[in-house]
Design a protein around this motif. Structure first.
Motif, PDB file in Angstrom:
ATOM      1  N   PRO A 120      91.066 -28.681  66.590  1.00 17.90           N
ATOM      2  CA  PRO A 120      90.141 -28.812  65.719  1.00 17.90           C
ATOM      3  C   PRO A 120      90.974 -28.613  64.222  1.00 17.90           C
ATOM      4  O   PRO A 120      90.542 -29.085  63.044  1.00 17.90           O
ATOM      5  CB  PRO A 120      89.305 -27.607  65.604  1.00 17.90           C
ATOM      6  CG  PRO A 120      89.747 -26.727  66.534  1.00 17.90           C
ATOM      7  CD  PRO A 120      90.619 -27.710  67.362  1.00 17.90           C
ATOM      8  N   CYS A 121      91.994 -27.709  64.187  1.00 13.28           N
ATOM      9  CA  CYS A 121      92.713 -27.463  63.112  1.00 13.28           C
ATOM     10  C   CYS A 121      93.331 -28.860  62.341  1.00 13.28           C
ATOM     11  O   CYS A 121      93.401 -29.227  61.170  1.00 13.28           O
ATOM     12  CB  CYS A 121      93.654 -26.284  63.116  1.00 13.28           C
ATOM     13  SG  CYS A 121      93.177 -24.720  63.128  1.00 13.28           S
ATOM     14  N   ALA A 156      90.076 -37.663  63.400  1.00  9.70           N
ATOM     15  CA  ALA A 156      90.509 -37.290  62.101  1.00  9.70           C
ATOM     16  C   ALA A 156      90.804 -38.589  61.195  1.00  9.70           C
ATOM     17  O   ALA A 156      90.376 -38.704  59.842  1.00  9.70           O
ATOM     18  CB  ALA A 156      91.892 -36.646  62.259  1.00  9.70           C
ATOM     19  N   VAL A 179      92.287 -31.735  62.957  1.00  6.87           N
ATOM     20  CA  VAL A 179      91.243 -32.923  62.264  1.00  6.87           C
ATOM     21  C   VAL A 179      90.839 -32.224  60.974  1.00  6.87           C
ATOM     22  O   VAL A 179      90.803 -33.069  59.857  1.00  6.87           O
ATOM     23  CB  VAL A 179      89.937 -32.782  63.308  1.00  6.87           C
ATOM     24  CG1 VAL A 179      88.968 -33.569  62.551  1.00  6.87           C
ATOM     25  CG2 VAL A 179      90.311 -33.519  64.627  1.00  6.87           C
ATOM     26  N   VAL A 180      90.622 -30.980  60.636  1.00  4.13           N
ATOM     27  CA  VAL A 180      90.424 -30.490  59.469  1.00  4.13           C
ATOM     28  C   VAL A 180      91.331 -30.583  58.443  1.00  4.13           C
ATOM     29  O   VAL A 180      91.078 -31.281  57.416  1.00  4.13           O
ATOM     30  CB  VAL A 180      90.061 -28.924  59.738  1.00  4.13           C
ATOM     31  CG1 VAL A 180      89.514 -28.303  58.156  1.00  4.13           C
ATOM     32  CG2 VAL A 180      88.463 -28.898  60.540  1.00  4.13           C
ATOM     33  N   VAL A 181      92.695 -30.347  58.856  1.00  2.00           N
ATOM     34  CA  VAL A 181      93.689 -30.280  57.880  1.00  2.00           C
ATOM     35  C   VAL A 181      93.997 -31.929  57.458  1.00  2.00           C
ATOM     36  O   VAL A 181      94.097 -31.933  56.419  1.00  2.00           O
ATOM     37  CB  VAL A 181      94.797 -29.921  58.327  1.00  2.00           C
ATOM     38  CG1 VAL A 181      96.323 -30.131  57.598  1.00  2.00           C
ATOM     39  CG2 VAL A 181      94.845 -28.271  58.338  1.00  2.00           C
ATOM     40  N   THR A 182      93.805 -32.851  58.340  1.00  2.00           N
ATOM     41  CA  THR A 182      94.198 -34.060  58.044  1.00  2.00           C
ATOM     42  C   THR A 182      92.960 -34.672  57.105  1.00  2.00           C
ATOM     43  O   THR A 182      93.362 -35.425  55.933  1.00  2.00           O
ATOM     44  CB  THR A 182      94.078 -35.194  59.430  1.00  2.00           C
ATOM     45  OG1 THR A 182      95.236 -34.433  60.281  1.00  2.00           O
ATOM     46  CG2 THR A 182      94.326 -36.401  59.061  1.00  2.00           C
ATOM     47  N   VAL A 183      91.878 -34.419  57.379  1.00  2.00           N
ATOM     48  CA  VAL A 183      90.789 -34.868  56.536  1.00  2.00           C
ATOM     49  C   VAL A 183      90.863 -34.194  55.287  1.00  2.00           C
ATOM     50  O   VAL A 183      90.475 -34.823  53.992  1.00  2.00           O
ATOM     51  CB  VAL A 183      89.339 -34.621  57.166  1.00  2.00           C
ATOM     52  CG1 VAL A 183      88.127 -35.251  56.197  1.00  2.00           C
ATOM     53  CG2 VAL A 183      89.370 -35.271  58.399  1.00  2.00           C
ATOM     54  N   LEU A 184      91.159 -33.107  55.123  1.00  3.33           N
ATOM     55  CA  LEU A 184      91.292 -32.195  53.876  1.00  3.33           C
ATOM     56  C   LEU A 184      92.357 -32.624  53.007  1.00  3.33           C
ATOM     57  O   LEU A 184      92.339 -32.973  51.733  1.00  3.33           O
ATOM     58  CB  LEU A 184      91.500 -30.880  54.055  1.00  3.33           C
ATOM     59  CG  LEU A 184      90.066 -30.028  54.474  1.00  3.33           C
ATOM     60  CD1 LEU A 184      90.449 -28.509  54.746  1.00  3.33           C
ATOM     61  CD2 LEU A 184      89.134 -29.981  53.455  1.00  3.33           C
ATOM     62  N   TRP A 235      92.885 -24.175  69.469  1.00  4.99           N
ATOM     63  CA  TRP A 235      92.810 -24.218  68.020  1.00  4.99           C
ATOM     64  C   TRP A 235      93.701 -25.180  67.304  1.00  4.99           C
ATOM     65  O   TRP A 235      93.156 -25.555  66.218  1.00  4.99           O
ATOM     66  CB  TRP A 235      93.420 -22.840  67.548  1.00  4.99           C
ATOM     67  CG  TRP A 235      92.283 -21.610  67.814  1.00  4.99           C
ATOM     68  CD1 TRP A 235      92.295 -20.695  68.759  1.00  4.99           C
ATOM     69  CD2 TRP A 235      91.117 -21.363  67.106  1.00  4.99           C
ATOM     70  NE1 TRP A 235      91.156 -19.790  68.876  1.00  4.99           N
ATOM     71  CE2 TRP A 235      90.460 -20.235  67.549  1.00  4.99           C
ATOM     72  CE3 TRP A 235      90.447 -21.891  65.831  1.00  4.99           C
ATOM     73  CZ2 TRP A 235      89.288 -19.854  67.087  1.00  4.99           C
ATOM     74  CZ3 TRP A 235      89.428 -21.797  65.535  1.00  4.99           C
ATOM     75  CH2 TRP A 235      88.709 -20.409  66.000  1.00  4.99           C
ATOM     76  N   GLY A 244      87.220 -39.692  59.793  1.00  4.87           N
ATOM     77  CA  GLY A 244      87.082 -38.581  58.894  1.00  4.87           C
ATOM     78  C   GLY A 244      87.925 -38.883  57.493  1.00  4.87           C
ATOM     79  O   GLY A 244      87.378 -38.909  56.492  1.00  4.87           O
ATOM     80  N   CYS A 245      89.245 -39.536  57.451  1.00  4.22           N
ATOM     81  CA  CYS A 245      89.847 -39.798  56.365  1.00  4.22           C
ATOM     82  C   CYS A 245      89.231 -40.981  55.697  1.00  4.22           C
ATOM     83  O   CYS A 245      88.948 -41.159  54.317  1.00  4.22           O
ATOM     84  CB  CYS A 245      91.227 -40.096  56.625  1.00  4.22           C
ATOM     85  SG  CYS A 245      92.166 -38.581  57.233  1.00  4.22           S
TER      86      CYS A 245
END
Length: 252
Positions: free
Chosen positions: A23-24, A115, A26-31, A20, A118-119
């Motif tokens: 993927p968390c 990540a 990657v998502v947190v970094t991009v957000l 978990w 994505g950024c």
């Protein structure tokens, strides 16, 4: 070595927390990068901030989620007693640690690449026209900032692994690494002596390593981009060396 790598991969992919966290991360970094870019006051004349540093701002927070899987590979096995089984199957401890390092670095490389790209995509989508031009991966400084950010995350993972091999407790190891990363810049920020402040930023692992993201005003940085990444690499190598000695000499 391949057998040990396969065994370590099997343990990691069957660990729910580790699965978990990737993927968390990657998502947190991009957000976080999206939040940083969207919050900046940018016009056609620019943001007044290095567009690469702004777009890659999520790396600074997302790195915390790189630390956790790294410390779980050793600290988690210590707490559950699985490490005894691992060392019974593979008595050569340095081989076990090397396999964990390869797996940690590989996981950070794959997740970090996703990540960071994505950024960059977020920066290109949100920043005005001149910012988009500055974020082109065909541009040498931006390519260095992007690739350097991925390498930064790999080195952070290896640093965390080395610390975990010394401390052997997942929670304490994560706390120690996060304190090393975030506390030193906070201390530097409240110091009044400019020279001491600059010295701390040059040799602290996070501020030195993140210097690789700078593409403008390099003279104002406390350390050069590749020199900063080399400082972080030295921290990671020292942690792995100490961790290897502790792992070899102590009982599991």
């Amino acid at each position: 070595m391949s057998r040990v790598l396969y065994a370590e991969w099997t343990k990691l992919r069957t660990e729910p927390a580790a699965l978990w966290l990737v993927p968390c991360f990657v998502v947190v970094t991009v957000l976080m990068s999206l939040f940083a870019v969207a919050s900046a006051s940018c016009g056609q004349g620019g943001c007044g901030i290095d567009p690469a540093v702004l777009s890659l701002a999520g790396v600074q927070l997302g790195q915390a989620l790189v630390v956790l899987p790294a410390v779980l590979t050793i600290g988690g096995e210590h707490s559950t007693g699985l490490l005894r089984t691992t060392l019974t199957a593979t008595p050569r401890r340095i081989v076990v640690l090397a396999a964990k390092a390869v797996l940690t670095g590989g996981l950070a490389l794959v997740a970090g690449t996703a990540a960071v790209l994505g950024c960059v995509a977020v920066g290109r989508a949100v920043l005005p026209g001149n910012g988009i031009a500055a974020l082109s991966l065909t541009d040498g400084p931006m390519l260095r900032a992007t690739a350097g950010s991925v390498l930064y995350l790999v080195l952070i993972g290896l640093l965390a692994l080395g610390v975990a091999a010394v401390i052997r407790d997942a929670a304490a190891s994560a706390g120690a690494v996060l304190a090393l990363l975030y506390a030193v810049p906070l201390i530097a920020a409240v110091i009044n002596d400019p020279e001491l402040q600059r010295t701390l930023r040059r040799f602290a692992p996070m501020t030195a390593g993140l210097a690789v993201q700078a593409t403008t005003d390099l003279q104002r940085q406390p350390i050069g981009p590749w020199a900063g990444l080399a400082v972080l690499a030295a921290w990671s190598a020292a942690a792995l060396l100490c961790g290897g000695l502790a792992f070899r000499l102590r009982d599991p």
